[in-house]
Design a protein around this motif. Sequence first.
Motif, PDB file in Angstrom:
ATOM      1  N   VAL A 101      13.481  20.308  -1.657  1.00  0.00           N
ATOM      2  CA  VAL A 101      12.553  20.772  -0.736  1.00  0.00           C
ATOM      3  C   VAL A 101      12.319  22.254  -0.764  1.00  0.00           C
ATOM      4  CG1 VAL A 101      12.201  20.768   1.794  1.00  0.00           C
ATOM      5  CG2 VAL A 101      13.285  18.889   0.858  1.00  0.00           C
ATOM      6  N   LYS A 102      10.949  22.790  -0.822  1.00  0.00           N
ATOM      7  CA  LYS A 102      10.405  24.038  -1.121  1.00  0.00           C
ATOM      8  C   LYS A 102       9.936  24.313   0.240  1.00  0.00           C
ATOM      9  CE  LYS A 102      11.906  24.008  -5.253  1.00  0.00           C
ATOM     10  NZ  LYS A 102      13.151  24.869  -5.537  1.00  0.00           N
ATOM     11  N   ALA A 103       9.848  25.550   0.542  1.00  0.00           N
ATOM     12  CA  ALA A 103       9.397  26.127   1.987  1.00  0.00           C
ATOM     13  C   ALA A 103       8.534  27.327   1.629  1.00  0.00           C
ATOM     14  CB  ALA A 103      10.473  26.420   3.045  1.00  0.00           C
ATOM     15  N   MET A 104       7.603  27.512   2.534  1.00  0.00           N
ATOM     16  CA  MET A 104       6.585  28.657   2.401  1.00  0.00           C
ATOM     17  C   MET A 104       6.341  29.142   3.714  1.00  0.00           C
ATOM     18  SD  MET A 104       2.569  29.144   1.032  1.00  0.00           S
ATOM     19  CE  MET A 104       1.866  28.100   2.489  1.00  0.00           C
ATOM     20  N   VAL A 105       6.482  30.309   4.074  1.00  0.00           N
ATOM     21  CA  VAL A 105       6.285  30.821   5.334  1.00  0.00           C
ATOM     22  C   VAL A 105       4.971  31.712   5.520  1.00  0.00           C
ATOM     23  CG1 VAL A 105       7.598  32.134   7.341  1.00  0.00           C
ATOM     24  CG2 VAL A 105       8.796  30.681   5.588  1.00  0.00           C
ATOM     25  N   GLU A 106       4.211  31.591   6.421  1.00  0.00           N
ATOM     26  CA  GLU A 106       3.056  32.359   6.575  1.00  0.00           C
ATOM     27  C   GLU A 106       2.825  32.688   8.181  1.00  0.00           C
ATOM     28  OE1 GLU A 106      -1.432  32.951   5.467  1.00  0.00           O
ATOM     29  OE2 GLU A 106      -0.379  31.223   4.934  1.00  0.00           O
ATOM     30  N   ASN A 107       2.965  33.863   8.588  1.00  0.00           N
ATOM     31  CA  ASN A 107       3.035  34.358   9.981  1.00  0.00           C
ATOM     32  C   ASN A 107       3.802  33.580  10.896  1.00  0.00           C
ATOM     33  OD1 ASN A 107       0.882  36.029   9.763  1.00  0.00           O
ATOM     34  ND2 ASN A 107      -0.707  34.626   9.719  1.00  0.00           N
ATOM     35  N   GLY A 108       5.148  33.252  10.471  1.00  0.00           N
ATOM     36  CA  GLY A 108       5.965  32.406  11.181  1.00  0.00           C
ATOM     37  C   GLY A 108       5.795  30.883  10.819  1.00  0.00           C
ATOM     38  N   TRP A 109       4.924  30.387  10.220  1.00  0.00           N
ATOM     39  CA  TRP A 109       4.688  29.023  10.233  1.00  0.00           C
ATOM     40  C   TRP A 109       5.324  28.531   8.997  1.00  0.00           C
ATOM     41  CZ3 TRP A 109       1.878  25.916  13.967  1.00  0.00           C
ATOM     42  CH2 TRP A 109       1.697  24.706  13.677  1.00  0.00           C
ATOM     43  N   VAL A 110       6.300  27.458   9.012  1.00  0.00           N
ATOM     44  CA  VAL A 110       6.957  27.012   7.765  1.00  0.00           C
ATOM     45  C   VAL A 110       6.112  25.780   7.373  1.00  0.00           C
ATOM     46  CG1 VAL A 110       8.983  26.122   6.898  1.00  0.00           C
ATOM     47  CG2 VAL A 110       9.054  27.838   8.665  1.00  0.00           C
ATOM     48  N   THR A 111       5.891  25.756   6.008  1.00  0.00           N
ATOM     49  CA  THR A 111       5.445  24.675   5.310  1.00  0.00           C
ATOM     50  C   THR A 111       6.403  24.199   4.403  1.00  0.00           C
ATOM     51  OG1 THR A 111       3.060  25.496   5.531  1.00  0.00           O
ATOM     52  CG2 THR A 111       3.363  23.631   3.994  1.00  0.00           C
ATOM     53  N   LEU A 112       6.685  22.804   4.533  1.00  0.00           N
ATOM     54  CA  LEU A 112       7.711  22.314   3.347  1.00  0.00           C
ATOM     55  C   LEU A 112       7.119  21.278   2.572  1.00  0.00           C
ATOM     56  CD1 LEU A 112      10.441  21.118   6.186  1.00  0.00           C
ATOM     57  CD2 LEU A 112      10.254  23.312   4.892  1.00  0.00           C
ATOM     58  N   THR A 113       7.466  21.371   1.345  1.00  0.00           N
ATOM     59  CA  THR A 113       6.955  20.537   0.221  1.00  0.00           C
ATOM     60  C   THR A 113       8.151  20.025  -0.623  1.00  0.00           C
ATOM     61  OG1 THR A 113       6.665  22.425  -1.245  1.00  0.00           O
ATOM     62  CG2 THR A 113       4.470  21.743   0.232  1.00  0.00           C
ATOM     63  N   GLU A 126      12.856  19.211   8.046  1.00  0.00           N
ATOM     64  CA  GLU A 126      11.951  19.482   9.068  1.00  0.00           C
ATOM     65  C   GLU A 126      13.158  20.005  10.238  1.00  0.00           C
ATOM     66  OE1 GLU A 126       8.841  18.262  12.582  1.00  0.00           O
ATOM     67  OE2 GLU A 126       9.024  17.422  10.583  1.00  0.00           O
ATOM     68  N   LYS A 127      14.128  19.078  10.539  1.00  0.00           N
ATOM     69  CA  LYS A 127      15.170  19.510  11.721  1.00  0.00           C
ATOM     70  C   LYS A 127      15.855  21.020  11.419  1.00  0.00           C
ATOM     71  CE  LYS A 127      18.869  17.575  14.539  1.00  0.00           C
ATOM     72  NZ  LYS A 127      19.741  16.467  14.879  1.00  0.00           N
ATOM     73  N   ALA A 128      16.055  20.951  10.255  1.00  0.00           N
ATOM     74  CA  ALA A 128      16.906  22.062   9.793  1.00  0.00           C
ATOM     75  C   ALA A 128      16.437  23.351   9.830  1.00  0.00           C
ATOM     76  CB  ALA A 128      17.342  21.929   8.341  1.00  0.00           C
ATOM     77  N   VAL A 129      15.023  23.240   9.855  1.00  0.00           N
ATOM     78  CA  VAL A 129      14.302  24.552  10.146  1.00  0.00           C
ATOM     79  C   VAL A 129      13.571  25.020  11.360  1.00  0.00           C
ATOM     80  CG1 VAL A 129      13.996  24.665   7.588  1.00  0.00           C
ATOM     81  CG2 VAL A 129      11.975  23.771   9.261  1.00  0.00           C
ATOM     82  N   ARG A 130      13.317  23.948  12.261  1.00  0.00           N
ATOM     83  CA  ARG A 130      12.379  23.978  13.424  1.00  0.00           C
ATOM     84  C   ARG A 130      12.877  24.835  14.271  1.00  0.00           C
ATOM     85  NH1 ARG A 130      12.994  17.952  14.361  1.00  0.00           N
ATOM     86  NH2 ARG A 130      14.599  17.574  15.937  1.00  0.00           N
ATOM     87  N   ASN A 131      14.379  24.842  14.627  1.00  0.00           N
ATOM     88  CA  ASN A 131      14.922  25.728  15.783  1.00  0.00           C
ATOM     89  C   ASN A 131      15.417  27.000  15.351  1.00  0.00           C
ATOM     90  OD1 ASN A 131      14.717  23.441  17.275  1.00  0.00           O
ATOM     91  ND2 ASN A 131      16.950  22.608  16.789  1.00  0.00           N
ATOM     92  N   LEU A 132      14.935  27.585  13.956  1.00  0.00           N
ATOM     93  CA  LEU A 132      15.351  28.897  13.534  1.00  0.00           C
ATOM     94  C   LEU A 132      14.352  29.933  14.468  1.00  0.00           C
ATOM     95  CD1 LEU A 132      15.327  28.315   9.699  1.00  0.00           C
ATOM     96  CD2 LEU A 132      17.394  28.395  11.212  1.00  0.00           C
ATOM     97  N   SER A 139       4.998  22.431   9.261  1.00  0.00           N
ATOM     98  CA  SER A 139       4.078  21.650   8.560  1.00  0.00           C
ATOM     99  C   SER A 139       4.995  20.643   7.463  1.00  0.00           C
ATOM    100  CB  SER A 139       2.922  22.028   7.773  1.00  0.00           C
ATOM    101  OG  SER A 139       2.049  22.631   8.891  1.00  0.00           O
ATOM    102  N   ASN A 140       5.238  19.413   7.831  1.00  0.00           N
ATOM    103  CA  ASN A 140       6.077  18.725   6.725  1.00  0.00           C
ATOM    104  C   ASN A 140       5.158  17.801   5.624  1.00  0.00           C
ATOM    105  OD1 ASN A 140       8.098  17.341   5.678  1.00  0.00           O
ATOM    106  ND2 ASN A 140       9.212  16.749   7.613  1.00  0.00           N
ATOM    107  N   LEU A 141       5.116  18.515   4.638  1.00  0.00           N
ATOM    108  CA  LEU A 141       4.280  17.749   3.563  1.00  0.00           C
ATOM    109  C   LEU A 141       5.191  17.100   2.570  1.00  0.00           C
ATOM    110  CD1 LEU A 141       1.535  20.718   3.285  1.00  0.00           C
ATOM    111  CD2 LEU A 141       1.582  18.622   4.989  1.00  0.00           C
ATOM    112  N   ILE A 142       6.289  17.019   2.925  1.00  0.00           N
ATOM    113  CA  ILE A 142       7.459  16.471   1.823  1.00  0.00           C
ATOM    114  C   ILE A 142       6.742  15.113   1.461  1.00  0.00           C
ATOM    115  CG2 ILE A 142       9.895  15.756   1.330  1.00  0.00           C
ATOM    116  CD1 ILE A 142      10.434  17.972   3.510  1.00  0.00           C
TER     117      ILE A 142
END
Length: 217
Positions: A101-113, A126-132, A139-142
């Motif tokens: 799983v890779k992540a990109m962050v833009e203006n606090g919004w996390v996109t997972l691929t 998604e659960k691992a990152v949404r409470n940070l 956005s979960n695009l996995i």
Amino acid sequence: MRSDAELRSDVQAELDWDPAIKSTGLGVAASDGVVTLTGHVASHAEKYAAERAAQRVSGVKALAVEITVKLPDSDQRTDADIALAVERGLAWSALVPADKVKAMVENGWVTLTGEVEWEYQRKAAEKAVRNLMGVTGVSNLIGFTPKVVPSDVEKRLRDALVRQADREAEQIDIAVTGSQIKLRGTVHSWAEFNAVQHAAWSAPGVTSVKNDLVVQD
């Protein structure tokens, strides 16, 4: 059948009851079982908690979420800081396969691929990152690359429904096309809706679930 006023009151009470929801300015509207949430919260975790709280209320057939996340100054983090925290969160989750799983962050919004084998792994990421702290949305695009070839999926899913949501099993139509499942029918609560969906995603080799179930009191 609850009236719109009763449903709105019940949802508002559930929001007030949930200790994870600290905002007192959330708005609730109800129309024919469709509930709309509006307002601002201080974190993505709080927004998610509000969604779940509304879904717990009997009589909610559909949910529209128009809540925005406005971080307080004390919770502001740079994208670089959030990206580092996300990387660590994914690495520390025992349910997320390493390096998938890779992540990109833009203006606090996390996109997972990335690609995983199971839906539970996708949800775990998604659960691992949404409470940070500092995260404003996810956005979960996995995607999926299942190793298990679908075999007798409909029978195995029907058996799982009998185990997990026995009352609903006979009211659900299951259509299987290759590795895709389509669900139709009625359930009596969001808990049963989620149980059926979970059972469908747990079937070996499934890569797509189209859930057209209707929540009906």
